[in-house]
Motif scaffolding. Sequence first.
Motif, PDB file in Angstrom:
ATOM      1  N   THR A   2      -2.853  12.306   1.003  1.00 25.31           N
ATOM      2  CA  THR A   2      -2.450  11.387   1.338  1.00 25.31           C
ATOM      3  C   THR A   2      -3.440  10.235   1.619  1.00 25.31           C
ATOM      4  OG1 THR A   2      -0.427  12.297   2.261  1.00 25.31           O
ATOM      5  CG2 THR A   2      -0.822  10.255   3.047  1.00 25.31           C
ATOM      6  N   LEU A   3      -4.499  10.511   2.310  1.00 27.05           N
ATOM      7  CA  LEU A   3      -5.630   9.641   2.510  1.00 27.05           C
ATOM      8  C   LEU A   3      -6.172   9.186   1.172  1.00 27.05           C
ATOM      9  CD1 LEU A   3      -7.502  11.350   5.433  1.00 27.05           C
ATOM     10  CD2 LEU A   3      -6.255   9.135   5.426  1.00 27.05           C
ATOM     11  N   ILE A   4      -6.308  10.196   0.171  1.00 26.30           N
ATOM     12  CA  ILE A   4      -6.906   9.704  -1.174  1.00 26.30           C
ATOM     13  C   ILE A   4      -5.786   8.562  -1.712  1.00 26.30           C
ATOM     14  CG2 ILE A   4      -7.294  10.608  -3.558  1.00 26.30           C
ATOM     15  CD1 ILE A   4      -8.232  13.237  -2.124  1.00 26.30           C
ATOM     16  N   ARG A   5      -4.531   9.125  -1.570  1.00 25.60           N
ATOM     17  CA  ARG A   5      -3.686   8.023  -2.556  1.00 25.60           C
ATOM     18  C   ARG A   5      -3.765   6.608  -1.816  1.00 25.60           C
ATOM     19  NH1 ARG A   5       0.125  12.070  -1.894  1.00 25.60           N
ATOM     20  NH2 ARG A   5       1.425  10.265  -0.574  1.00 25.60           N
ATOM     21  N   ILE A   6      -3.759   6.595  -0.241  1.00 23.94           N
ATOM     22  CA  ILE A   6      -4.175   5.294   0.415  1.00 23.94           C
ATOM     23  C   ILE A   6      -5.391   4.540  -0.124  1.00 23.94           C
ATOM     24  CG2 ILE A   6      -4.486   4.297   2.689  1.00 23.94           C
ATOM     25  CD1 ILE A   6      -2.575   6.554   3.793  1.00 23.94           C
ATOM     26  N   ALA A   7      -6.333   5.393   0.057  1.00 26.30           N
ATOM     27  CA  ALA A   7      -7.832   4.688  -0.454  1.00 26.30           C
ATOM     28  C   ALA A   7      -7.474   4.128  -1.686  1.00 26.30           C
ATOM     29  CB  ALA A   7      -8.940   5.725  -0.340  1.00 26.30           C
ATOM     30  N   LEU A  52     -12.679   5.003   4.491  1.00 25.07           N
ATOM     31  CA  LEU A  52     -11.508   5.214   5.369  1.00 25.07           C
ATOM     32  C   LEU A  52     -11.750   6.248   6.535  1.00 25.07           C
ATOM     33  CD1 LEU A  52      -8.409   5.197   2.850  1.00 25.07           C
ATOM     34  CD2 LEU A  52      -9.551   3.186   4.144  1.00 25.07           C
ATOM     35  N   VAL A  53     -12.652   6.969   6.453  1.00 26.70           N
ATOM     36  CA  VAL A  53     -12.918   8.218   7.382  1.00 26.70           C
ATOM     37  C   VAL A  53     -14.373   8.539   7.782  1.00 26.70           C
ATOM     38  CG1 VAL A  53     -10.972   9.533   6.242  1.00 26.70           C
ATOM     39  CG2 VAL A  53     -13.241   9.804   5.361  1.00 26.70           C
ATOM     40  N   GLY A  61      -8.023   0.388  -2.869  1.00 26.23           N
ATOM     41  CA  GLY A  61      -8.851   0.246  -3.910  1.00 26.23           C
ATOM     42  C   GLY A  61     -10.494   0.328  -3.062  1.00 26.23           C
ATOM     43  N   VAL A  62     -10.522   1.293  -2.345  1.00 23.35           N
ATOM     44  CA  VAL A  62     -11.640   1.766  -1.650  1.00 23.35           C
ATOM     45  C   VAL A  62     -12.016   3.093  -1.674  1.00 23.35           C
ATOM     46  CG1 VAL A  62     -11.592  -0.213  -0.125  1.00 23.35           C
ATOM     47  CG2 VAL A  62     -10.806   1.857   0.738  1.00 23.35           C
ATOM     48  N   PRO A  63     -13.419   3.522  -1.539  1.00 25.90           N
ATOM     49  CA  PRO A  63     -13.622   4.779  -1.608  1.00 25.90           C
ATOM     50  C   PRO A  63     -13.054   5.641  -0.255  1.00 25.90           C
ATOM     51  CG  PRO A  63     -15.750   3.817  -1.882  1.00 25.90           C
ATOM     52  CD  PRO A  63     -14.513   2.824  -1.467  1.00 25.90           C
ATOM     53  N   LEU A  64     -12.736   6.755  -0.560  1.00 19.51           N
ATOM     54  CA  LEU A  64     -11.986   7.717   0.571  1.00 19.51           C
ATOM     55  C   LEU A  64     -13.084   7.640   1.640  1.00 19.51           C
ATOM     56  CD1 LEU A  64     -10.076   9.570   1.778  1.00 19.51           C
ATOM     57  CD2 LEU A  64     -11.097  11.349   0.656  1.00 19.51           C
ATOM     58  N   THR A  65     -14.313   7.834   1.449  1.00 19.89           N
ATOM     59  CA  THR A  65     -15.326   7.560   2.867  1.00 19.89           C
ATOM     60  C   THR A  65     -15.367   6.434   3.506  1.00 19.89           C
ATOM     61  OG1 THR A  65     -17.125   6.930   1.201  1.00 19.89           O
ATOM     62  CG2 THR A  65     -17.059   9.260   1.634  1.00 19.89           C
ATOM     63  N   VAL A  89       0.973  -1.298  -0.092  1.00 22.26           N
ATOM     64  CA  VAL A  89      -0.035   0.172  -0.012  1.00 22.26           C
ATOM     65  C   VAL A  89       0.883   1.297  -0.155  1.00 22.26           C
ATOM     66  CG1 VAL A  89      -1.803   1.232   1.181  1.00 22.26           C
ATOM     67  CG2 VAL A  89      -2.202  -1.177   1.042  1.00 22.26           C
ATOM     68  N   ALA A  90       1.996   1.292   0.854  1.00 23.15           N
ATOM     69  CA  ALA A  90       2.493   2.230   0.877  1.00 23.15           C
ATOM     70  C   ALA A  90       3.459   2.682  -0.378  1.00 23.15           C
ATOM     71  CB  ALA A  90       3.853   2.243   1.897  1.00 23.15           C
ATOM     72  N   LEU A  91       4.040   1.865  -1.215  1.00 20.60           N
ATOM     73  CA  LEU A  91       4.656   1.656  -2.399  1.00 20.60           C
ATOM     74  C   LEU A  91       3.590   2.212  -3.337  1.00 20.60           C
ATOM     75  CD1 LEU A  91       7.326   1.309  -4.175  1.00 20.60           C
ATOM     76  CD2 LEU A  91       6.354  -0.994  -4.388  1.00 20.60           C
ATOM     77  N   THR A  92       2.521   1.912  -3.375  1.00 22.05           N
ATOM     78  CA  THR A  92       1.376   2.201  -4.581  1.00 22.05           C
ATOM     79  C   THR A  92       0.817   3.569  -4.162  1.00 22.05           C
ATOM     80  OG1 THR A  92       0.568  -0.105  -4.893  1.00 22.05           O
ATOM     81  CG2 THR A  92      -0.813   1.608  -5.264  1.00 22.05           C
ATOM     82  N   ALA A  93       0.820   4.072  -2.832  1.00 23.70           N
ATOM     83  CA  ALA A  93       0.455   5.279  -2.566  1.00 23.70           C
ATOM     84  C   ALA A  93       1.521   6.287  -2.490  1.00 23.70           C
ATOM     85  CB  ALA A  93      -0.109   5.298  -0.960  1.00 23.70           C
ATOM     86  N   GLY A  94       2.919   5.931  -2.973  1.00 22.12           N
ATOM     87  CA  GLY A  94       3.903   6.759  -3.146  1.00 22.12           C
ATOM     88  C   GLY A  94       4.606   7.303  -1.809  1.00 22.12           C
ATOM     89  N   MET A  95       4.437   6.440  -0.811  1.00 23.07           N
ATOM     90  CA  MET A  95       4.923   6.930   0.492  1.00 23.07           C
ATOM     91  C   MET A  95       6.072   5.769   1.123  1.00 23.07           C
ATOM     92  SD  MET A  95       1.218   6.644   2.279  1.00 23.07           S
ATOM     93  CE  MET A  95       1.883   7.374   3.702  1.00 23.07           C
ATOM     94  N   ASN A  96       6.805   6.276   2.188  1.00 28.06           N
ATOM     95  CA  ASN A  96       7.629   5.337   2.605  1.00 28.06           C
ATOM     96  C   ASN A  96       6.914   4.586   3.761  1.00 28.06           C
ATOM     97  OD1 ASN A  96       8.234   6.465   5.438  1.00 28.06           O
ATOM     98  ND2 ASN A  96       9.236   7.885   4.359  1.00 28.06           N
TER      99      ASN A  96
END
Length: 80
Positions: free
Chosen positions: A61-66, A76-77, A70-74, A36-43
């Motif tokens: 960042t939350l958008i990239r994680i979602a 996660l929050v 493969g889930v909607p941002l909503t 997930v971190a790699l795909t989201a562009g984070m360490n």
Amino acid sequence: MPPSPPPSERVLARRRAVGDQIRAARLHANLTQESVALTAGMNLGQYNRIEQGHSSALLDTLIRIADAIGVPLTHLVREE
């Protein structure tokens, strides 16, 4: 500009809840933190701190994680 005050207990609890929702979504998708971190562009450390609720994440960042999970941002929050 004066430093911002520390987060309230409500904010800290909500941050942990978001981290728990991120973790649950990641596990449901059978993904590792690393993938997930790699795909989201984070360490990995940054991602882990967000998932553990030790660090807050910018909306971008939350958008990239979602997207990485493969889930909607909503998903996660949302408040339960």
